[in-house]
Write a protein that holds these residues in place. Structure first.
Motif, PDB file in Angstrom:
ATOM      1  N   UNK A 151       0.838  -1.186   0.000  1.00 30.26           N
ATOM      2  CA  UNK A 151       0.000   0.000   0.000  1.00 30.26           C
ATOM      3  C   UNK A 151       0.881   1.248   0.000  1.00 30.26           C
ATOM      4  N   UNK A 171      -1.974  12.267   5.383  1.00 32.00           N
ATOM      5  CA  UNK A 171      -3.334  12.765   5.516  1.00 32.00           C
ATOM      6  C   UNK A 171      -4.382  11.953   4.781  1.00 32.00           C
ATOM      7  N   UNK A 172      -3.947  10.860   4.131  1.00 30.06           N
ATOM      8  CA  UNK A 172      -4.890  10.021   3.381  1.00 30.06           C
ATOM      9  C   UNK A 172      -4.874   8.594   3.887  1.00 30.06           C
ATOM     10  N   UNK A 173      -5.865   7.832   3.435  1.00 30.89           N
ATOM     11  CA  UNK A 173      -5.871   6.414   3.748  1.00 30.89           C
ATOM     12  C   UNK A 173      -4.948   5.650   2.813  1.00 30.89           C
ATOM     13  N   UNK A 174      -4.571   4.443   3.181  1.00 30.65           N
ATOM     14  CA  UNK A 174      -3.690   3.645   2.317  1.00 30.65           C
ATOM     15  C   UNK A 174      -4.370   3.307   0.992  1.00 30.65           C
ATOM     16  N   UNK A 175      -3.575   3.309  -0.068  1.00 25.16           N
ATOM     17  CA  UNK A 175      -4.064   2.940  -1.392  1.00 25.16           C
ATOM     18  C   UNK A 175      -3.329   1.691  -1.854  1.00 25.16           C
ATOM     19  N   UNK A 186      -3.532  -0.452  -9.768  1.00 26.33           N
ATOM     20  CA  UNK A 186      -3.170   0.904  -9.361  1.00 26.33           C
ATOM     21  C   UNK A 186      -1.661   1.086  -9.198  1.00 26.33           C
ATOM     22  N   UNK A 203      -9.366   3.902  -6.209  1.00 31.57           N
ATOM     23  CA  UNK A 203     -10.135   5.038  -5.720  1.00 31.57           C
ATOM     24  C   UNK A 203     -10.613   4.753  -4.313  1.00 31.57           C
ATOM     25  N   UNK A 204     -10.784   5.812  -3.498  1.00 34.48           N
ATOM     26  CA  UNK A 204     -11.242   5.644  -2.139  1.00 34.48           C
ATOM     27  C   UNK A 204     -12.726   5.337  -2.170  1.00 34.48           C
ATOM     28  N   UNK A 217      -9.611   1.619   1.572  1.00 27.45           N
ATOM     29  CA  UNK A 217      -9.630   2.417   2.783  1.00 27.45           C
ATOM     30  C   UNK A 217     -10.231   3.791   2.549  1.00 27.45           C
ATOM     31  N   UNK A 218     -10.848   4.313   3.614  1.00 28.94           N
ATOM     32  CA  UNK A 218     -11.290   5.691   3.609  1.00 28.94           C
ATOM     33  C   UNK A 218     -10.161   6.618   4.012  1.00 28.94           C
ATOM     34  N   UNK A 219     -10.507   7.902   4.186  1.00 28.00           N
ATOM     35  CA  UNK A 219      -9.506   8.921   4.496  1.00 28.00           C
ATOM     36  C   UNK A 219      -9.144   8.965   5.975  1.00 28.00           C
TER      37      UNK A 219
END
Lengths: 114, 112
Positions: free
Chosen positions: A35, A40-44, A59, B1-2, B102-104
């Protein structure tokens, strides 16, 4: 039970340089994830392996990022060449199986690209 | 994408108070999970609730899931300073090979 191990913990490089991260999942976990977490963001999710095969890399910026999981255990994630926007924490996680269930995360590698 | 959107983005409470965080999502799910992340650390799995469950408890944590509204909430009762962390909901869409989105996150601060 030992957790997910990652190294290095911190890395600072100049843009256009290359960098590699290493991950050792929990013993017996077939599924491994990388990930990217920007501040400031969630894991991608970047890439997901089941044993040594890729399940999802939709991704992953394949022009600069690559990952492998030889022998279905350890994994490496490489960035070549790095860009400023690659500055983030790179988290490795593992889970027992492919469908559902908790992910177990390592401490992450904080990458700063100058 | 979230997929998940947490609300509020930040929450500050006193020790002993309850903290409630909400999560909304867009597509059907197999399960929903909550994770905690302390500053500079990896994520820790807290609780998983399946799509056919409505409520689940684990210690001081209570999670609800409303699939008709596509929303979930995490309640932490009798909060402690050690609960200070970021909390993330993550949805497992099941039909995508177990992909977890995951969300923010909600940043929780518990003041002693």
């Amino acid at each position: 039970e030992a957790g997910v191990a990652q190294s290095p913990r911190y890395k600072i490089i100049e843009k256009r340089q290359s960098v590699a991260f290493w991950c050792n999942p929990i013993s017996g976990h077939a599924t491994l994830y990388w990930y990217q977490q920007i501040l400031g963001q969630g894991p991608k999710l970047l890439i997901q392996f089941q044993n040594n095969g890729v399940v999802d890399d939709s991704q992953l910026p394949k022009d600069r990022f690559s990952a492998e999981r030889l022998k279905g255990v350890d994994s490496t994630l490489k960035i070549q060449p790095a860009k400023l926007e690659d500055s983030a924490v790179y988290l490795c996680a593992s889970s027992l199986g492919l469908s559902g269930g908790a992910r177990f995360f390592g401490p992450g590698t904080r990458l700063t690209v100058l | 994408s979230q997929q998940g959107e947490e609300d509020p983005q930040a929450l500050s409470i006193q020790e002993g108070e309850n903290a409630t965080m909400n999560c909304s999502y867009k597509t059907s799910i197999n399960n929903l999970q909550w994770y905690r992340q302390n500053s500079g650390r990896g994520l820790v799995h807290l609780i998983l609730i399946r799509s056919n469950e409505r409520e689940k408890h684990s210690g001081r944590l209570r999670v609800t899931l409303d699939t008709s509204k596509k929303s979930s909430s995490l309640l932490i009762t009798a909060s402690r300073a050690a609960d200070t962390a970021s909390y993330f909901c993550a949805t497992d869409q099941g039909n995508q090979g177990g992909k977890l989105i995951f969300g923010q996150g909600t940043e929780l601060s518990v003041k002693p």
